[in-house]
Scaffold this motif. Sequence first.
Motif, PDB file in Angstrom:
ATOM      1  N   LEU A 138       0.818  -1.206   0.000  1.00 31.58           N
ATOM      2  CA  LEU A 138       0.000   0.000   0.000  1.00 31.58           C
ATOM      3  C   LEU A 138       0.855   1.261   0.000  1.00 31.58           C
ATOM      4  O   LEU A 138       1.975   1.287   0.520  1.00 31.58           O
ATOM      5  CB  LEU A 138      -0.912   0.031   1.231  1.00 31.58           C
ATOM      6  N   ASP A 139       0.277   2.297  -0.563  1.00 35.79           N
ATOM      7  CA  ASP A 139       0.885   3.626  -0.578  1.00 35.79           C
ATOM      8  C   ASP A 139       0.937   4.192   0.845  1.00 35.79           C
ATOM      9  O   ASP A 139       0.114   3.862   1.698  1.00 35.79           O
ATOM     10  CB  ASP A 139       0.039   4.530  -1.491  1.00 35.79           C
ATOM     11  N   PHE A 140       1.887   5.068   1.074  1.00 36.93           N
ATOM     12  CA  PHE A 140       2.025   5.765   2.358  1.00 36.93           C
ATOM     13  C   PHE A 140       0.765   6.560   2.705  1.00 36.93           C
ATOM     14  O   PHE A 140       0.494   6.840   3.871  1.00 36.93           O
ATOM     15  CB  PHE A 140       3.242   6.695   2.268  1.00 36.93           C
ATOM     16  N   HIS A 141      -0.031   6.906   1.680  1.00 39.10           N
ATOM     17  CA  HIS A 141      -1.224   7.723   1.899  1.00 39.10           C
ATOM     18  C   HIS A 141      -2.506   6.899   1.994  1.00 39.10           C
ATOM     19  O   HIS A 141      -3.608   7.440   1.812  1.00 39.10           O
ATOM     20  CB  HIS A 141      -1.350   8.765   0.789  1.00 39.10           C
ATOM     21  N   ALA A 142      -2.394   5.640   2.297  1.00 39.43           N
ATOM     22  CA  ALA A 142      -3.578   4.797   2.439  1.00 39.43           C
ATOM     23  C   ALA A 142      -4.418   5.225   3.638  1.00 39.43           C
ATOM     24  O   ALA A 142      -3.896   5.676   4.658  1.00 39.43           O
ATOM     25  CB  ALA A 142      -3.160   3.335   2.591  1.00 39.43           C
ATOM     26  N   ASN A 143      -5.735   5.068   3.488  1.00 34.27           N
ATOM     27  CA  ASN A 143      -6.685   5.210   4.589  1.00 34.27           C
ATOM     28  C   ASN A 143      -7.263   3.833   4.902  1.00 34.27           C
ATOM     29  O   ASN A 143      -7.479   3.037   3.985  1.00 34.27           O
ATOM     30  CB  ASN A 143      -7.811   6.177   4.220  1.00 34.27           C
ATOM     31  N   PHE A 144      -7.554   3.561   6.183  1.00 34.89           N
ATOM     32  CA  PHE A 144      -7.862   2.190   6.589  1.00 34.89           C
ATOM     33  C   PHE A 144      -9.258   2.032   7.166  1.00 34.89           C
ATOM     34  O   PHE A 144      -9.665   2.775   8.054  1.00 34.89           O
ATOM     35  CB  PHE A 144      -6.839   1.699   7.626  1.00 34.89           C
ATOM     36  N   SER A 145      -9.951   1.006   6.650  1.00 31.62           N
ATOM     37  CA  SER A 145     -11.190   0.529   7.259  1.00 31.62           C
ATOM     38  C   SER A 145     -10.966  -0.913   7.698  1.00 31.62           C
ATOM     39  O   SER A 145      -9.992  -1.560   7.300  1.00 31.62           O
ATOM     40  CB  SER A 145     -12.344   0.588   6.253  1.00 31.62           C
ATOM     41  N   ALA A 146     -11.913  -1.427   8.481  1.00 28.34           N
ATOM     42  CA  ALA A 146     -11.802  -2.805   8.945  1.00 28.34           C
ATOM     43  C   ALA A 146     -11.817  -3.783   7.776  1.00 28.34           C
ATOM     44  O   ALA A 146     -11.147  -4.822   7.818  1.00 28.34           O
ATOM     45  CB  ALA A 146     -12.922  -3.118   9.925  1.00 28.34           C
ATOM     46  N   ASN A 151      -9.500  -8.582   5.809  1.00 23.82           N
ATOM     47  CA  ASN A 151      -9.454  -9.535   4.705  1.00 23.82           C
ATOM     48  C   ASN A 151      -8.058  -9.733   4.131  1.00 23.82           C
ATOM     49  O   ASN A 151      -7.892 -10.463   3.155  1.00 23.82           O
ATOM     50  CB  ASN A 151     -10.415  -9.087   3.597  1.00 23.82           C
ATOM     51  N   ALA A 152      -7.051  -9.104   4.725  1.00 22.45           N
ATOM     52  CA  ALA A 152      -5.668  -9.273   4.276  1.00 22.45           C
ATOM     53  C   ALA A 152      -4.927 -10.219   5.211  1.00 22.45           C
ATOM     54  O   ALA A 152      -5.274 -10.363   6.388  1.00 22.45           O
ATOM     55  CB  ALA A 152      -4.962  -7.927   4.225  1.00 22.45           C
ATOM     56  N   THR A 153      -3.887 -10.852   4.676  1.00 25.01           N
ATOM     57  CA  THR A 153      -3.005 -11.680   5.484  1.00 25.01           C
ATOM     58  C   THR A 153      -1.753 -10.902   5.887  1.00 25.01           C
ATOM     59  O   THR A 153      -1.265 -11.019   7.009  1.00 25.01           O
ATOM     60  CB  THR A 153      -2.582 -12.933   4.687  1.00 25.01           C
ATOM     61  N   VAL A 154      -1.238 -10.121   4.946  1.00 26.72           N
ATOM     62  CA  VAL A 154      -0.030  -9.313   5.153  1.00 26.72           C
ATOM     63  C   VAL A 154      -0.267  -7.938   4.541  1.00 26.72           C
ATOM     64  O   VAL A 154      -0.829  -7.839   3.440  1.00 26.72           O
ATOM     65  CB  VAL A 154       1.208  -9.964   4.488  1.00 26.72           C
ATOM     66  N   ILE A 155       0.160  -6.883   5.224  1.00 25.28           N
ATOM     67  CA  ILE A 155       0.115  -5.524   4.691  1.00 25.28           C
ATOM     68  C   ILE A 155       1.462  -4.865   4.948  1.00 25.28           C
ATOM     69  O   ILE A 155       1.993  -4.930   6.064  1.00 25.28           O
ATOM     70  CB  ILE A 155      -1.000  -4.683   5.345  1.00 25.28           C
ATOM     71  N   ALA A 156       2.006  -4.238   3.909  1.00 27.55           N
ATOM     72  CA  ALA A 156       3.216  -3.421   4.060  1.00 27.55           C
ATOM     73  C   ALA A 156       3.004  -2.120   3.309  1.00 27.55           C
ATOM     74  O   ALA A 156       2.408  -2.112   2.222  1.00 27.55           O
ATOM     75  CB  ALA A 156       4.447  -4.150   3.533  1.00 27.55           C
ATOM     76  N   GLY A 157       3.488  -1.014   3.877  1.00 33.50           N
ATOM     77  CA  GLY A 157       3.320   0.295   3.257  1.00 33.50           C
ATOM     78  C   GLY A 157       4.652   0.937   2.927  1.00 33.50           C
ATOM     79  O   GLY A 157       5.685   0.624   3.537  1.00 33.50           O
TER      80      GLY A 157
END
Length: 499
Positions: A138-146, A151-157
């Motif tokens: 994800l981009d540094f400017h991501a906004n997050f909802s549940a 629904n993700a296993t891994v997230i990196a920004g």
Amino acid sequence: MRFVIALMRHETNTFSPIATPLSAFNRGSTAGPLYGDDAVRACQGTNSAAAAFIDLVRRQGDEFVMPLMANAVPSGMVTAQAFESMAASIVEAVGAGCDAVMLDLHGAMVAEGYPDAEGELLARIRAAAPEVPIAVSLDFHANFSAALVDNATVIAGYCTYPHVDVYETGARAARTLMAALRGEARPVLLWRTLPMLTHMLRQTPRAQPMKDIMERAMAAERDGEVLNASVFGGFPLADIPHTGLAVVIVADAARVDAGRRLLDELCGMAWERRADFVFPIEPMEESIARAKTLTQGPVVLVDHGDNCGAGGPTDEMTVLGEVLRQGLEGVVAGPFWDPGAVAELIAAGVGQSVTLDVGGKTDMPALDLKGRPLRLSGRVQCITDGNYQVTGPMFTGMKLSLGRTVVLDVAGTLVVICEKPQEPFDTGVFTHAGIDLSRRRYILIKSRQHFRAGFEPIASEIVLVAGPGVCSSDYSQFPFRNLRRPIYPLEVHTALEAA
């Protein structure tokens, strides 16, 4: 193993009047997304997370399919038709069977009916393949909802702004995914958003207040304290309920407590510095007058109120008008988006003298701004196809297009006018037209931070100019209706109580 790799990126400014159809989802010369082998060819060898995914799978000798590469310049709401088409391509590929999914997403896409378009995409993938692991860059400017996190296993920004570590971010996400597939790790996602709107001119991890927050997160990941640690400045020009600064930790199930401690630490650092994330605005006229006193060029003038990298149309002409009024010399300015002016200038031809109205074709009703064209008289110096390949450190190797582009010489000021908007994070927007930037005293561009990737190394000075537009840093101009409230700095005291 068999993987599905896809790229779908858009940063949606909900105050922008320019809707984003499917045809907008390619920054190169082709209109619309790329599919299959065409998508692979466009991504490989570039500074993108998708390229990192492709390289890793190939090194492992595994198989992959790439149903989609869709990348649009930031603008207004994504149409329902565009989102449904792109999501269907990805979900169909996953439904055909795979061992894991790797997604190169932005995190701030808003589509008609879906305030968190990426969260909706992941929910659909999860419905099609309930057990499939999903890694997301994800981009540094991501906004997050549940929906996005659950629904993700891994997230990196991205850890940088300008975003020069996009490939490495994909590699970070993929490494954790592969460790999970091998049974070496059991990822657990921990996350929190804070009730604060940061100013994009105060977000960069290159400087405080974000610098040591991001460095702490990177050190924790590097030292094995957690599997992944990401701090997201958020995209504040999205009027949706989950806008704000966020921290996302991927912890191993065996060390969840360490992940929770890190989450608390990073969120605490950010909240304590909330006032430092507010950008003080200097009046436009004063900024330009100050720039006029600078004798060593090139001086980079940065109009951050109308930046297509944050959803602006890039046809707001107020700053250029003030530059001309104050008599700055040796200026190159642009690129300004005006397909009609481009057609008129091409019809006139190179060498011809022309007087015409440029820009100002776009009203911005959300901020009650009317488009005001700027009348220019000059000589057509150059006409190009607008195609160039990025050579700077941000999205290196990507082929981009401004569409047909014209350079108009207005009494020594070179005005670059194009058919397709593009934030100038790479000097190619000018050099592809034969413009020698070292010979220019002033370079006027529309950007916020990304210009630093390509232009900071050649700048003697940088002057930020607060022109009008839907990317303004003056949040009091914006009619926010859907943000969770209270939120800092719009409601200072009640936001403190909520936190």
